[in-house]
Design a protein around this motif. Structure first.
Motif, PDB file in Angstrom:
ATOM      1  N   GLN A 112       0.913  -1.254  -0.124  1.00 12.87           N
ATOM      2  CA  GLN A 112      -0.062  -0.032  -0.157  1.00 12.87           C
ATOM      3  C   GLN A 112       0.826   1.342  -0.049  1.00 12.87           C
ATOM      4  O   GLN A 112       0.647   2.178  -0.873  1.00 12.87           O
ATOM      5  CB  GLN A 112      -1.050  -0.196   1.306  1.00 12.87           C
ATOM      6  N   MET A 113       1.819   1.373   0.838  1.00  9.43           N
ATOM      7  CA  MET A 113       2.881   2.483   1.011  1.00  9.43           C
ATOM      8  C   MET A 113       3.752   2.473  -0.415  1.00  9.43           C
ATOM      9  O   MET A 113       3.904   3.791  -0.927  1.00  9.43           O
ATOM     10  CB  MET A 113       3.721   2.385   2.041  1.00  9.43           C
ATOM     11  N   MET A 114       3.851   1.473  -1.056  1.00  7.72           N
ATOM     12  CA  MET A 114       4.529   1.606  -2.218  1.00  7.72           C
ATOM     13  C   MET A 114       3.763   1.959  -3.355  1.00  7.72           C
ATOM     14  O   MET A 114       4.322   3.063  -4.274  1.00  7.72           O
ATOM     15  CB  MET A 114       5.345   0.221  -2.661  1.00  7.72           C
ATOM     16  N   ASP A 115       2.622   1.919  -3.522  1.00  9.49           N
ATOM     17  CA  ASP A 115       1.458   2.107  -4.491  1.00  9.49           C
ATOM     18  C   ASP A 115       1.443   3.670  -4.098  1.00  9.49           C
ATOM     19  O   ASP A 115       1.406   4.143  -5.137  1.00  9.49           O
ATOM     20  CB  ASP A 115       0.284   1.378  -4.444  1.00  9.49           C
ATOM     21  N   ARG A 116       1.196   4.254  -2.840  1.00  9.56           N
ATOM     22  CA  ARG A 116       1.123   5.624  -2.703  1.00  9.56           C
ATOM     23  C   ARG A 116       2.335   6.245  -3.055  1.00  9.56           C
ATOM     24  O   ARG A 116       2.353   7.257  -3.735  1.00  9.56           O
ATOM     25  CB  ARG A 116       0.905   5.780  -1.258  1.00  9.56           C
ATOM     26  N   ASP A 117       3.446   5.773  -2.939  1.00 10.45           N
ATOM     27  CA  ASP A 117       4.942   6.483  -3.537  1.00 10.45           C
ATOM     28  C   ASP A 117       4.727   6.279  -5.115  1.00 10.45           C
ATOM     29  O   ASP A 117       5.187   7.315  -5.298  1.00 10.45           O
ATOM     30  CB  ASP A 117       6.208   5.679  -2.840  1.00 10.45           C
ATOM     31  N   ARG A 118       4.382   5.258  -5.747  1.00  6.97           N
ATOM     32  CA  ARG A 118       4.300   5.266  -6.934  1.00  6.97           C
ATOM     33  C   ARG A 118       3.446   6.384  -7.666  1.00  6.97           C
ATOM     34  O   ARG A 118       3.697   7.093  -8.618  1.00  6.97           O
ATOM     35  CB  ARG A 118       3.859   3.930  -7.507  1.00  6.97           C
ATOM     36  N   ARG A 119       2.155   6.668  -6.768  1.00  7.34           N
ATOM     37  CA  ARG A 119       1.212   7.694  -7.483  1.00  7.34           C
ATOM     38  C   ARG A 119       1.897   8.948  -6.953  1.00  7.34           C
ATOM     39  O   ARG A 119       1.583   9.896  -7.860  1.00  7.34           O
ATOM     40  CB  ARG A 119       0.028   7.499  -6.657  1.00  7.34           C
ATOM     41  N   LEU A 120       2.656   9.256  -6.048  1.00  9.11           N
ATOM     42  CA  LEU A 120       3.184  10.683  -5.671  1.00  9.11           C
ATOM     43  C   LEU A 120       4.182  10.931  -6.618  1.00  9.11           C
ATOM     44  O   LEU A 120       4.358  12.127  -7.143  1.00  9.11           O
ATOM     45  CB  LEU A 120       3.468  10.617  -4.240  1.00  9.11           C
ATOM     46  N   THR A 121       5.113   9.961  -6.552  1.00  6.25           N
ATOM     47  CA  THR A 121       6.296  10.288  -7.602  1.00  6.25           C
ATOM     48  C   THR A 121       6.693   9.695  -8.707  1.00  6.25           C
ATOM     49  O   THR A 121       7.634  10.131  -9.692  1.00  6.25           O
ATOM     50  CB  THR A 121       7.657   9.813  -6.583  1.00  6.25           C
ATOM     51  N   GLY A 122       5.731   8.819  -9.024  1.00  2.72           N
ATOM     52  CA  GLY A 122       5.697   8.143 -10.434  1.00  2.72           C
ATOM     53  C   GLY A 122       6.752   6.994 -10.556  1.00  2.72           C
ATOM     54  O   GLY A 122       6.921   6.140 -11.365  1.00  2.72           O
ATOM     55  N   MET A 123       7.446   6.628  -9.430  1.00  2.00           N
ATOM     56  CA  MET A 123       8.489   5.501  -9.229  1.00  2.00           C
ATOM     57  C   MET A 123       7.949   4.635  -7.893  1.00  2.00           C
ATOM     58  O   MET A 123       7.483   5.125  -7.056  1.00  2.00           O
ATOM     59  CB  MET A 123       9.971   6.022  -8.938  1.00  2.00           C
ATOM     60  N   LEU A 124       7.950   3.357  -8.101  1.00  2.00           N
ATOM     61  CA  LEU A 124       7.637   2.237  -7.252  1.00  2.00           C
ATOM     62  C   LEU A 124       8.245   2.565  -5.988  1.00  2.00           C
ATOM     63  O   LEU A 124       7.877   2.663  -4.531  1.00  2.00           O
ATOM     64  CB  LEU A 124       7.745   1.032  -7.667  1.00  2.00           C
ATOM     65  N   ARG A 125       9.710   2.829  -5.693  1.00  2.00           N
ATOM     66  CA  ARG A 125      10.410   2.940  -4.616  1.00  2.00           C
ATOM     67  C   ARG A 125      10.857   4.604  -4.407  1.00  2.00           C
ATOM     68  O   ARG A 125      11.516   4.571  -3.469  1.00  2.00           O
ATOM     69  CB  ARG A 125      11.448   2.265  -4.771  1.00  2.00           C
ATOM     70  N   GLY A 126      10.214   5.455  -5.293  1.00  2.00           N
ATOM     71  CA  GLY A 126      10.553   6.753  -4.908  1.00  2.00           C
ATOM     72  C   GLY A 126       9.775   7.346  -3.888  1.00  2.00           C
ATOM     73  O   GLY A 126       8.695   6.942  -3.331  1.00  2.00           O
ATOM     74  N   GLN A 127      10.402   8.431  -3.182  1.00  3.70           N
ATOM     75  CA  GLN A 127       9.726   9.007  -1.891  1.00  3.70           C
ATOM     76  C   GLN A 127       9.897  10.445  -1.942  1.00  3.70           C
ATOM     77  O   GLN A 127      10.671  10.955  -2.587  1.00  3.70           O
ATOM     78  CB  GLN A 127      10.276   8.559  -0.641  1.00  3.70           C
TER      79      GLN A 127
END
Length: 86
Positions: A48-63
């Protein structure tokens, strides 16, 4: 009785190809994770958190360190609704 070295060439080629394939897959996995190591044993919260980060940054592991979400994120709903049966 010795083994002719010509009989060992195919084994050397196969070993080399396994090494090249393993290194290539490792590099691709490293690049897909944004230069970070691969994650194992993910639970629902991590996904869930990785999906949220992907939606925010465009990368799966981006923060992101922004305090406010980017424009359009308020309509980017992660909830998946089921189709109603009528």
């Amino acid at each position: 009785m010795g083994v002719p070295f010509e009989a060992l060439i195919p084994f050397g080629i196969m070993l080399g190809m396994f090494g090249v394939t393993g290194a290539g897959l490792s590099k691709i996995r490293h690049m897909q994770n944004g230069g970070k190591r691969a994650r194992h044993s993910l639970d629902q919260w991590d996904r869930q958190m990785m999906d949220r980060d992907r939606r925010l940054t465009g990368m799966l592991r981006g923060q992101a360190d922004n305090a406010e979400a980017p424009p359009g994120f308020e309509l980017n709903n992660p909830w998946r609704l089921e189709k109603r049966i009528i």
